[in-house]
Design a protein around this motif. Structure first.
Motif, PDB file in Angstrom:
ATOM      1  N   VAL A  73      -1.006  -2.155  -6.245  1.00 15.48           N
ATOM      2  CA  VAL A  73      -1.730  -1.224  -7.114  1.00 15.48           C
ATOM      3  C   VAL A  73      -2.031   0.063  -6.361  1.00 15.48           C
ATOM      4  O   VAL A  73      -2.060   1.146  -6.935  1.00 15.48           O
ATOM      5  N   SER A  74      -2.228  -0.052  -5.048  1.00 10.64           N
ATOM      6  CA  SER A  74      -2.603   1.118  -4.256  1.00 10.64           C
ATOM      7  C   SER A  74      -1.551   2.217  -4.364  1.00 10.64           C
ATOM      8  O   SER A  74      -0.348   1.946  -4.335  1.00 10.64           O
ATOM      9  N   PRO A  75      -1.989   3.473  -4.524  1.00 13.49           N
ATOM     10  CA  PRO A  75      -1.021   4.576  -4.639  1.00 13.49           C
ATOM     11  C   PRO A  75      -0.213   4.782  -3.356  1.00 13.49           C
ATOM     12  O   PRO A  75       0.821   5.456  -3.393  1.00 13.49           O
ATOM     13  N   THR A  76      -0.659   4.241  -2.223  1.00 10.33           N
ATOM     14  CA  THR A  76       0.121   4.430  -0.996  1.00 10.33           C
ATOM     15  C   THR A  76       1.264   3.431  -0.895  1.00 10.33           C
ATOM     16  O   THR A  76       2.101   3.549   0.005  1.00 10.33           O
ATOM     17  N   ALA A  77       1.310   2.440  -1.800  1.00 19.21           N
ATOM     18  CA  ALA A  77       2.346   1.409  -1.695  1.00 19.21           C
ATOM     19  C   ALA A  77       3.755   1.997  -1.645  1.00 19.21           C
ATOM     20  O   ALA A  77       4.547   1.618  -0.776  1.00 19.21           O
ATOM     21  N   PRO A  78       4.095   2.957  -2.539  1.00 13.90           N
ATOM     22  CA  PRO A  78       5.461   3.497  -2.472  1.00 13.90           C
ATOM     23  C   PRO A  78       5.752   4.168  -1.133  1.00 13.90           C
ATOM     24  O   PRO A  78       6.900   4.193  -0.688  1.00 13.90           O
ATOM     25  N   LYS A  79       4.692   4.719  -0.480  1.00 13.03           N
ATOM     26  CA  LYS A  79       4.932   5.335   0.826  1.00 13.03           C
ATOM     27  C   LYS A  79       5.186   4.272   1.882  1.00 13.03           C
ATOM     28  O   LYS A  79       6.037   4.431   2.765  1.00 13.03           O
ATOM     29  N   ILE A  80       4.424   3.170   1.809  1.00 14.49           N
ATOM     30  CA  ILE A  80       4.611   2.098   2.795  1.00 14.49           C
ATOM     31  C   ILE A  80       5.998   1.494   2.641  1.00 14.49           C
ATOM     32  O   ILE A  80       6.714   1.265   3.614  1.00 14.49           O
ATOM     33  N   PHE A  81       6.389   1.235   1.350  1.00 14.61           N
ATOM     34  CA  PHE A  81       7.653   0.538   1.141  1.00 14.61           C
ATOM     35  C   PHE A  81       8.823   1.499   0.975  1.00 14.61           C
ATOM     36  O   PHE A  81       9.838   1.152   0.397  1.00 14.61           O
ATOM     37  N   HIS A  82       8.653   2.723   1.452  1.00 11.30           N
ATOM     38  CA  HIS A  82       9.774   3.662   1.459  1.00 11.30           C
ATOM     39  C   HIS A  82      10.848   3.110   2.389  1.00 11.30           C
ATOM     40  O   HIS A  82      10.550   2.638   3.483  1.00 11.30           O
ATOM     41  N   TRP A  83      12.126   3.196   1.944  1.00  8.62           N
ATOM     42  CA  TRP A  83      13.150   2.497   2.734  1.00  8.62           C
ATOM     43  C   TRP A  83      13.294   3.097   4.130  1.00  8.62           C
ATOM     44  O   TRP A  83      13.723   2.426   5.068  1.00  8.62           O
ATOM     45  N   GLN A  84      12.929   4.378   4.297  1.00  6.64           N
ATOM     46  CA  GLN A  84      13.047   4.962   5.636  1.00  6.64           C
ATOM     47  C   GLN A  84      12.057   4.347   6.613  1.00  6.64           C
ATOM     48  O   GLN A  84      12.202   4.473   7.818  1.00  6.64           O
ATOM     49  N   MET A  85      11.015   3.702   6.058  1.00  5.56           N
ATOM     50  CA  MET A  85      10.000   3.120   6.911  1.00  5.56           C
ATOM     51  C   MET A  85      10.320   1.681   7.289  1.00  5.56           C
ATOM     52  O   MET A  85       9.521   1.012   7.920  1.00  5.56           O
ATOM     53  N   ARG A  86      11.499   1.197   6.856  1.00  2.00           N
ATOM     54  CA  ARG A  86      11.786  -0.206   7.146  1.00  2.00           C
ATOM     55  C   ARG A  86      11.922  -0.441   8.645  1.00  2.00           C
ATOM     56  O   ARG A  86      11.534  -1.487   9.146  1.00  2.00           O
ATOM     57  N   LEU A  87      12.445   0.555   9.349  1.00  2.00           N
ATOM     58  CA  LEU A  87      12.649   0.349  10.793  1.00  2.00           C
ATOM     59  C   LEU A  87      11.334   0.200  11.563  1.00  2.00           C
ATOM     60  O   LEU A  87      11.178  -0.765  12.301  1.00  2.00           O
ATOM     61  N   PRO A  88      10.375   1.132  11.417  1.00  2.00           N
ATOM     62  CA  PRO A  88       9.136   0.928  12.177  1.00  2.00           C
ATOM     63  C   PRO A  88       8.431  -0.371  11.829  1.00  2.00           C
ATOM     64  O   PRO A  88       7.953  -1.068  12.733  1.00  2.00           O
ATOM     65  N   TYR A  89       8.356  -0.715  10.534  1.00  2.00           N
ATOM     66  CA  TYR A  89       7.668  -1.960  10.190  1.00  2.00           C
ATOM     67  C   TYR A  89       8.423  -3.156  10.733  1.00  2.00           C
ATOM     68  O   TYR A  89       7.831  -4.124  11.201  1.00  2.00           O
ATOM     69  N   MET A  90       9.748  -3.064  10.695  1.00  2.00           N
ATOM     70  CA  MET A  90      10.545  -4.158  11.239  1.00  2.00           C
ATOM     71  C   MET A  90      10.274  -4.330  12.736  1.00  2.00           C
ATOM     72  O   MET A  90      10.101  -5.436  13.228  1.00  2.00           O
ATOM     73  N   LEU A  91      10.170  -3.194  13.462  1.00  2.00           N
ATOM     74  CA  LEU A  91       9.967  -3.284  14.906  1.00  2.00           C
ATOM     75  C   LEU A  91       8.569  -3.784  15.253  1.00  2.00           C
ATOM     76  O   LEU A  91       8.365  -4.461  16.261  1.00  2.00           O
TER      77      LEU A  91
END
Lengths: 299, 409
Positions: free
Chosen positions: B107-125
């Protein structure tokens, strides 16, 4: 002709070179500096030498009021006892096995996480960094009971496995900070050039950033190693009841805390456990300065 | 009695090696999962975001925060305190909490920013370390938080009761140990930290300044001066404890040879505290020295040449050139040093060995309260008070100096 007329350079003797190597300091000042440094070195080293001194005293004169470092009838009897008649080799081996694997796991976890913190501005980055820093402020005894209960539920008490996992995680926050600081000093252009050449981000990290970060990686390895090697609290909580699993800290403390302190055994064991760490430390001291400070200079 | 046989070696190598292998394989699996999960999550969060856009960001923030806080409270209350204690009656409703968590997250408006595909690498690491920290830092913290509201102690070990804020009030009103109350321990810890840091910084700075000059034998001096840091801390502490022995320790022998009276290092409260300080000052100076030496070496010589042309004396150069340029190193070093000294366990514990209550710092008092008297509820509240004090100090210090501004940017 002018060249030969120029005043004859005074060739300094070895003694003079010793005292006149400084650019600006007067000889008197230099003597004072050397005296201060020598005094400090003695203060730094003397307690260590005392431990060595006690370890080579014959058993009937362990307690003496002599301040000499090498006693008259030095003997390595205590070392023989510690290495052959006691479980000490097992404890030392336990420590080596646990500590080395801890450091390896710690470096693996921290090096990749730190790269994420250094190169991406992802949501949650700042809170995570602050959280990592604030874990340093948690008093260690606070975590022991819950960790013990968790380990009990998972069947990890009285095992090496539980200790390796716990140690490697505890050293991760500080390691991430050190490595992040170091990665920040490596110019982004290096990776960008590689990315243009069609190399993936991860292989750029693996092939460019990691090799350039050797000093910081060495420091992180050393810190993780030291955290685990020197720990008493967690080892006592997790493996105290199983004597064959003890690390050297538990063993050495046992030598000291029995009704009659076994000073000879304690000292010999202390010297034996200090040698590998000090060797590692002095060997890596050339990286120590650059690895620790480069990150914080650039911020 | 066990000896180091080949069997023992192979056994432990097997266990340790398999642990490293498991962790490594687990890390890789987790990273792959995160990597391939991010794209679907992005699509999903965009979809939710589009559906909820009429609500407006403020309302979405409020809903998501309420849900996430609710889940946190539920989690804290569900962490079972004792090993044999039955789970609380609301524990079976955990799937609801999971659903609430997911709803709150998306529901949080920041969700699309967190799950942006460009951010997959930092979260993965970061994911493997994060999972480790969740299990070994967050979970214990939640457990402690839960326990701090109960009277878990030897009298109520099987079935602790909820007592609200009583433990927190008692930290300040009742003795934290058998005889000692909170404020003397707190003041002693402050004194301990201030004395140690003052000596560490001045001593480390003095040695670093000396070593930064052109000097013969510099390498040798540096190696010898690093000894106290290189020697394993428990060894150093136990050895120092031995040297504070009334009759056979070198400290008293030297004092007597100088014609001074011998000191009761182990039984007199003041001298015991002094013994702790001496040990820790000896241990801590090399770290500061190495850090500051690195900082000094990074200062370009031109600054000093310019200062000299302006006629600045050595003292003025130190205060107006060296100190400001060292600030980026000095501030983190002082923060870390303070935090480590404040929470130092080895030195007070090994020097005093839980004998004099009057030498306890907050951390050893905490240890004693939890592991000697088993007042786990009180100890948990006490621990959070400790943590809070340190956190407030760190925040104030960082605010005042702006020290870590660069580091988190």
């Amino acid at each position: 002709m002018t060249a030969t007329v120029s005043p004859q350079r005074h060739k300094p003797s070895a003694w003079e070179r010793f005292f006149k190597s400084g650019r600006e300091d007067s000889p008197f000042k230099r003597i004072v500096i050397h005296a201060v440094l020598i005094a400090c070195c003695i203060i730094a080293v003397y307690p260590v030498l005392r431990v060595f001194s006690v370890s080579i005293r014959p058993g009937d004169r362990l307690l003496s009021t002599s301040l000499a470092i090498i006693p008259e009838d030095a003997t390595f009897e205590a070392y023989r006892t510690v290495l052959i008649e006691k479980e000490f080799p097992v404890w030392l081996w336990n420590s080596i096995a646990i500590t080395t694997s801890t450091a390896i796991v710690g470096v693996i976890l921290a090096s990749s996480s730190a790269y994420a913190f250094s190169r991406w501005r992802f949501p949650g980055r700042r809170p995570s960094l602050v959280f990592l820093l604030s874990t340093q402020m948690l008093p260690a005894p606070m975590m022991m009971v819950p960790i013990y209960i968790l380990a009990l539920k998972l069947g990890l008490t009285q095992t090496y496995r539980g200790l390796v996992i716990a140690y490697s995680i505890t050293s991760v926050p500080f390691s991430i900070w050190i490595l992040k600081g170091y990665y920040d000093t490596i110019p982004h252009e290096l990776e960008e050039a590689a990315l243009i050449d069609g190399v993936s981000r991860l292989s750029a990290f693996w092939r460019i950033i990691l090799p350039l970060s050797t000093p910081a990686l060495a420091i992180v390895f050393l810190f993780s190693f030291m955290t685990a090697w020197n720990d008493y609290l967690l080892a006592r909580v997790m493996i105290a009841s199983e004597r064959s699993l003890w690390t050297w800290v538990l063993g050495v403390r046992d030598f000291q805390s029995q009704f009659q302190t076994q000073w000879g055994l304690f000292s010999a064991a202390s010297i034996l456990v200090s040698i590998p760490v000090m060797a590692l430390f002095l060997y890596s001291s050339k990286w120590l300065i650059s690895g620790l400070t480069l990150g914080s200079v650039k911020g | 009695m066990e000896f180091l046989t080949l069997d023992v070696i192979l056994n432990s190598l097997g266990e340790v090696g398999s642990t490293v292998l498991y962790i490594f394989v687990g890390t890789v699996i987790l990273e792959v999962v995160v990597y391939f999960l991010w794209r679907p999550l992005e699509v999903f969060s965009r979809l939710i975001g589009r559906m909820l856009s009429p609500l407006g960001n403020a309302i979405r923030h409020v809903i998501s925060t309420l849900l996430l806080v609710g889940v946190l409270v539920f989690t804290v209350a569900s962490v079972s305190v004792g090993v044999e204690q039955p789970p609380p009656p609301w524990a079976p409703y955990w799937p609801l909490a999971v659903v609430a968590f997911l709803v709150g997250a998306f529901v949080s408006p920041t969700a699309p920013k967190i799950f942006h595909w460009q951010m997959r690498l930092p979260y993965m690491l970061f994911a493997p370390a994060l999972v480790g920290l969740l299990v070994l830092v967050i979970y214990p913290l939640l457990w402690e938080l839960n326990v701090s509201f109960t009277n878990l102690n030897p009298r109520h070990f099987k079935s602790p009761d909820f007592v609200g804020l009583q433990n927190y009030i008692e930290v300040f009103t009742a003795p934290v140990l058998k005889q000692v109350t909170f404020f003397p321990v707190f003041l002693r810890t402050i004194l301990w930290t201030v004395i140690n840091i003052a000596f560490h910084v001045t001593g480390g700075m003095a040695l670093a300044l000396l070593l930064n000059r052109k000097l013969r034998l510099k390498g040798l001096y540096r190696t010898l001066l690093v000894f106290p840091w290189a020697i394993p801390q428990p060894v150093a502490c136990l050895a120092w404890r031995g040297e504070f022995h009334f009759e056979y320790g070198f400290v008293n022998i030297m004092l007597q040879r100088l014609g001074l009276p011998a000191v009761q290092w182990m039984t007199s409260p003041t001298w015991n505290f002094a013994a702790m300080c001496i040990t820790n000052i000896w241990l801590g100076i090399p770290f500061m020295m190495v850090i500051l030496l690195g900082g000094l070496q990074s200062i370009a010589g031109e600054y000093y040449e310019a200062a000299e042309i302006d006629g600045a004396s050595g003292w003025q150069q130190f205060w107006n050139v060296t100190i400001p340029l060292l600030q980026p190193i000095l501030t983190p070093a002082i923060i870390l040093g303070t935090v480590w000294t404040f929470t130092n366990f080895n030195v007070p514990f090994f020097i005093n060995q839980n004998e004099l209550e009057t030498s306890d710092t907050l951390v050893t008092a905490l240890f004693r309260s939890a592991f000697q008297y088993f007042n786990l509820g009180d100890a948990a509240a006490f621990a959070f008070v400790n943590f809070g004090i340190l956190l407030v100090f760190a925040i104030l210090y960082i605010r005042a100096t702006g020290g870590l501004k660069g580091a988190t940017e």
